[in-house]
Write a protein that holds these residues in place. Structure first.
Motif, short mmCIF file in Angstrom:
data_model
loop_
_atom_site.label_atom_id
_atom_site.label_comp_id
_atom_site.label_asym_id
_atom_site.label_seq_id
_atom_site.Cartn_x
_atom_site.Cartn_y
_atom_site.Cartn_z
N TRP A 6 0.82 -1.21 0.00
CA TRP A 6 0.00 0.00 0.00
C TRP A 6 0.85 1.25 0.00
N GLY A 7 2.12 1.15 -0.26
CA GLY A 7 3.03 2.27 -0.05
C GLY A 7 2.85 3.42 -0.98
N LYS A 8 2.66 3.21 -2.30
CA LYS A 8 2.59 4.30 -3.26
C LYS A 8 1.31 4.19 -4.06
N GLY A 9 1.02 5.24 -4.79
CA GLY A 9 -0.25 5.32 -5.49
C GLY A 9 -0.41 4.24 -6.54
N ALA A 12 -0.91 0.87 -4.90
CA ALA A 12 -2.23 0.80 -4.26
C ALA A 12 -3.32 0.61 -5.30
N LEU A 285 -1.85 13.14 0.30
CA LEU A 285 -1.59 11.70 0.28
C LEU A 285 -2.78 10.94 -0.30
N GLN A 288 -2.82 11.14 -4.01
CA GLN A 288 -1.76 10.31 -4.57
C GLN A 288 -1.97 8.82 -4.31
N ARG A 289 -3.10 8.46 -3.72
CA ARG A 289 -3.38 7.08 -3.36
C ARG A 289 -2.28 6.48 -2.49
N ASP A 290 -1.89 7.24 -1.48
CA ASP A 290 -0.83 6.83 -0.57
C ASP A 290 -1.35 6.97 0.85
N SER A 293 3.02 7.42 6.04
CA SER A 293 3.88 6.70 6.98
C SER A 293 3.37 6.88 8.41
#
Length: 355
Positions: A6-9, A12, A285, A288-290, A293
């Protein structure tokens, strides 16, 4: 260590299930993701592989919550109730600024009571979408109410006379209008939560729900901070060009009123700047679909605590700088001192008689 799904767009987007996608017109059109489907988003502390970062961030927020609940909540409630008692006892001679500060005091008390929902952090409150929407609505009403009241208090303090004649003529109507604007703004923001189709679904809740659409944060920033900041800057510009207010002696002697207004304005600007920066960061975020953290989650939690602590500082500032509240506090301290002295004198005299 394996890469988090699930880290980056882009990653994800590929992990979304088929029901979260929709097809464009045409048999060969590509698939696209529904921008208002927030089922992919989760708290980083619940899914991040960086266990050490999660533990560190949760430790920080837990300690900050303990300090807030143990120190800020009692101080805010005690000072707020004391200030409100002073305003109620002197209701017959309340001026416009007194009424505005009384409204801000009531708002601060409500904010403090609503902020008890963070007492379980780093765990989030488990409730339904409907219950979370009610909490968000009430929190946003207080948020907008405090912002609008703070803006209006600048008018009688810095532009008395003709500039604030409408406010002076109908102070109760002015408060009602401010409250109506706050309720309407809150309704607009809450309508962007996107959970009205599943009101009884269980969810993890905070005052600004994580699963709200990105428009929620953007609109809240626009109505609750950006618009108010622009209007205040225009007001200050108008204030610098107005020379008539310097002519009357009673206005030159209103420095105490201006001190409390400026102190409240500075406190609210500082707390809300931090809060709105964190709010916009979370919206970025989402776009960006993020999920971000654990540090991003920590910053948002700290910003929420800072926004709640704003009410405590406002109550203390009103108590120490607003003349009626300050005089009432000094009078209370004087009475307690006299009673203590009288009690000590009685004990000394009794000891002498017994000797």
């Amino acid at each position: 260590m394996a890469e988090h799904p699930w880290g980056k767009g882009a990653r994800a987007a590929h992990s979304l299930s088929p029901p979260n996608w929709e097809r464009n017109a045409g048999p060969t059109a590509p698939l696209k993701m529904d921008p208002h489907n927030m089922s992919w988003i989760h708290y980083p502390s619940h899914m991040s592989p960086a266990v050490e970062d999660v533990i560190a961030s949760q430790s920080v927020i837990s300690r900050c919550v303990h300090v807030y609940v143990a120190l800020c909540v009692p101080l805010s409630l005690v000072t707020g109730i004391f200030n409100l008692t002073v305003f109620i006892r002197g209701h017959a001679r309340l001026g416009l600024l007194d009424m505005l500060l009384a409204g801000l005091t009531v708002t601060s008390i409500l904010v403090t009571l609503l902020s008890l929902s963070v007492a379980s952090r780093p765990d989030y409150m488990l409730t339904t979408n409907l219950g979370c929407g009610v909490l968000s609505f009430l929190s946003n009403v207080c948020y907008f109410m405090a912002q609008y009241l703070q803006g209006v208090t600048l008018i009688p303090s810095f532009l008395p006379g003709s500039a604030g004649c409408l406010l002076w003529a109908r102070p109760a109507a002015s408060l009602a209008a401010i409250g109506g604007c706050a309720v309407c703004s809150s309704l607009i923001v809450v309508s962007l939560l996107g959970t009205f189709r599943e009101p009884y679904k269980t969810t993890l809740c905070q005052a600004d729900p994580l699963t709200a659409w990105p428009e929620y944060e953007i609109v809240k920033f626009s109505l609750g901070f950006a618009l108010a900041l622009v209007l205040q800057l225009l007001f200050l510009l108008l204030c610098t060009t107005q020379l008539a207010w310097r002519a009357t002696p009673e206005q030159r002697n209103a420095s105490s009123e201006r001190r409390v207004v400026l102190a409240v304005a500075l406190n609210m600007f500082t707390c809300r700047l931090f809060y709105n920066v964190a709010l916009l960061q979370r919206a970025r975020l989402k776009l960006q679909r993020d999920v971000g953290s654990p540090r991003d989650e920590l910053v948002m939690n700290l910003a929420e605590l800072a926004l709640s602590g704003e009410s405590c500082v406002n109550s203390v500032v009103t108590l120490l700088l607003h003349v009626p509240c300050k005089l009432a506090l000094l009078g209370l301290v004087g009475r307690l001192t006299r009673r203590c002295r009288r009690g000590s004198d009685n004990s000394i005299s009794l000891s002498r008689v017994e000797g």
